[in-house]
Design an enzyme around this catalytic site. Structure first.
Site, PDB file in Angstrom:
ATOM      1  N   ASP A  32       0.733  -1.067  -0.081  1.00 33.04           N
ATOM      2  CA  ASP A  32      -0.012  -0.086   0.054  1.00 33.04           C
ATOM      3  C   ASP A  32       0.725   1.170   0.101  1.00 33.04           C
ATOM      4  O   ASP A  32       2.040   1.123   0.156  1.00 33.04           O
ATOM      5  CB  ASP A  32      -1.086   0.032   1.231  1.00 33.04           C
ATOM      6  CG  ASP A  32      -0.225  -0.521   2.375  1.00 33.04           C
ATOM      7  OD1 ASP A  32       1.129  -0.206   2.605  1.00 33.04           O
ATOM      8  OD2 ASP A  32      -0.747  -0.954   3.425  1.00 33.04           O
TER       9      ASP A  32
ATOM     10  N   GLU B  12      -9.331  -2.193   6.281  1.00 35.38           N
ATOM     11  CA  GLU B  12     -10.030  -1.936   7.531  1.00 35.38           C
ATOM     12  C   GLU B  12     -10.988  -2.758   7.815  1.00 35.38           C
ATOM     13  O   GLU B  12     -11.602  -3.410   7.096  1.00 35.38           O
ATOM     14  CB  GLU B  12     -10.256  -0.451   7.660  1.00 35.38           C
ATOM     15  CG  GLU B  12      -9.005   0.552   7.530  1.00 35.38           C
ATOM     16  CD  GLU B  12      -7.889   0.666   8.578  1.00 35.38           C
ATOM     17  OE1 GLU B  12      -7.855  -0.217   9.301  1.00 35.38           O
ATOM     18  OE2 GLU B  12      -7.124   1.492   8.462  1.00 35.38           O
TER      19      GLU B  12
ATOM     20  N   ASN C 152      -6.393  -3.229  15.206  1.00 36.12           N
ATOM     21  CA  ASN C 152      -7.744  -3.501  14.694  1.00 36.12           C
ATOM     22  C   ASN C 152      -8.026  -4.666  13.757  1.00 36.12           C
ATOM     23  O   ASN C 152      -9.031  -4.990  13.062  1.00 36.12           O
ATOM     24  CB  ASN C 152      -8.599  -2.373  14.140  1.00 36.12           C
ATOM     25  CG  ASN C 152      -8.100  -1.856  12.863  1.00 36.12           C
ATOM     26  OD1 ASN C 152      -7.066  -2.684  12.332  1.00 36.12           O
ATOM     27  ND2 ASN C 152      -8.446  -0.734  12.200  1.00 36.12           N
TER      28      ASN C 152
ATOM     29  N   HIS D 256      -6.329  -4.997  10.775  1.00 37.37           N
ATOM     30  CA  HIS D 256      -6.279  -4.608   9.263  1.00 37.37           C
ATOM     31  C   HIS D 256      -4.944  -5.329   8.623  1.00 37.37           C
ATOM     32  O   HIS D 256      -4.036  -5.600   9.520  1.00 37.37           O
ATOM     33  CB  HIS D 256      -6.324  -3.245   9.032  1.00 37.37           C
ATOM     34  CG  HIS D 256      -4.961  -2.323   9.347  1.00 37.37           C
ATOM     35  ND1 HIS D 256      -5.082  -0.963   9.434  1.00 37.37           N
ATOM     36  CD2 HIS D 256      -4.012  -2.736   9.593  1.00 37.37           C
ATOM     37  CE1 HIS D 256      -3.989  -0.560   9.987  1.00 37.37           C
ATOM     38  NE2 HIS D 256      -3.188  -1.739   9.650  1.00 37.37           N
TER      39      HIS D 256
HETATM   40  P1  PGA Z   1       3.007  -1.619  12.770  1.00 34.06           P
HETATM   41  O1  PGA Z   1       2.007  -1.452  11.855  1.00 34.06           O
HETATM   42  O2  PGA Z   1       3.866  -2.684  12.435  1.00 34.06           O
HETATM   43  O3  PGA Z   1       3.462  -0.311  12.817  1.00 34.06           O
HETATM   44  O4  PGA Z   1       2.263  -2.155  13.985  1.00 34.06           O
HETATM   45  C1  PGA Z   1       1.273  -2.741  11.363  1.00 34.06           C
HETATM   46  C2  PGA Z   1       0.057  -2.405  10.452  1.00 34.06           C
HETATM   47  O5  PGA Z   1      -0.562  -1.368  10.778  1.00 34.06           O
HETATM   48  O6  PGA Z   1      -0.260  -3.322   9.432  1.00 34.06           O
END
Ligand code: PGA
Length: 238
Positions: free
Chosen positions: A63, A137, A130, A132
């Site tokens: 992304d 999301e 959450n 995702h």
């Molecule tokens: P993080 O993010 O590795 O910074 O916890 C993971 C994500 O949001 O996919």
């Protein structure tokens, strides 16, 4: 579903690099999916330290933020150059263009590039608190393809630490869809730290539901979860 529980973050990062190293040995022209965020930084350090040979590989990032140009220091183009591509030889690498005038067309272009490369052999993922994966999301369709998608409030808050202020965090992204992700032949998800413990329980042991996007991985034929102890703390047999 394989679950690997590591004693700490260093071991988790090394395990992820072991998987990539072995896959590259078997197929030097591997097609890889790469994530961003805090979690994979140690994995990328490990790839650089080992100087893994990615010279024949093709990599697709999950992304990119809408509105951030490739040279913006919080763009995922920049992140990938900074953590990996400035330090190893890579065959081809792609990140969605967050400045594309027509995000729908950019999503289609990205899907076509993945198809042309023969599909993703090995997809690495992080996970949001959450659930995702990519920027898909809760509530995202399991059939989704690469497209523009709004960031959840929880994601904006979690990612504010990388920006000067929360107001600077983009509110939209272009992300591979869950359908794009689960088309990968093999998936490896990395999760580290206590903030991921509850969502890892929901992901691995909860119902498969679009409300927990990563729960879709329970249905994938070749998925490995690499967790450190803190992220695995709420799993039933821990
Ligand atoms: P993080 O993010 O590795 O910074 O916890 C993971 C994500 O949001 O996919």
């Amino acid at each position: 579903m394989n679950i690997v529980i590591c004693s700490d973050y260093a071991e988790l990062s090394a395990k992820a690099a072991d998987i990539l190293e072995a896959a590259l040995k078997e197929k030097p022209n591997l097609v890889i999916g790469f994530p961003t965020g805090g979690t994979p930084v140690g994995f990328y350090e490990e790839i650089v330290k080992r100087q893994l040979d990615l010279s024949q590989a093709t990599a697709f990032n999950l992304d990119e933020y809408i509105g951030l140009a490739a040279d913006h220091d919080q763009s995922y183009h920049y992140y990938m150059r900074h953590h990996l591509y400035n330090h190893v030889k890579i065959g081809k690498w792609y990140v969605p263009d967050g400045t594309a005038a027509d995000p729908a067309a950019e999503g289609e272009r990205y899907e076509a590039l993945i198809k042309e490369a023969g599909g993703i052999d090995l997809m690495f993922l992080g996970i949001g608190t959450n659930g995702h994966i990519g920027f898909n999301e809760p509530g995202s369709s399991f059939a989704g393809r690469t497209q523009k998608t709004p960031l959840a409030e929880a994601t904006i808050e979690a990612n504010a630490r990388f920006f000067a202020s929360k107001a600077d965090v983009p509110t939209e992204a272009i992300s591979m869809g869950i359908g794009t992700i689960t088309d990968a032949k093999r998936i490896v998800l990395l999760a580290s730290g206590p903030t991921k413990a509850a969502i890892m329980k929901a992901t691995i042991e909860g119902p498969v539901t679009e409300e927990v996007p990563a729960s879709v991985l329970q249905r994938h034929p070749d998925v490995t979860f690499i967790l450190d102890k803190a992220a695995a703390a709420e799993l039933s047999n821990e």
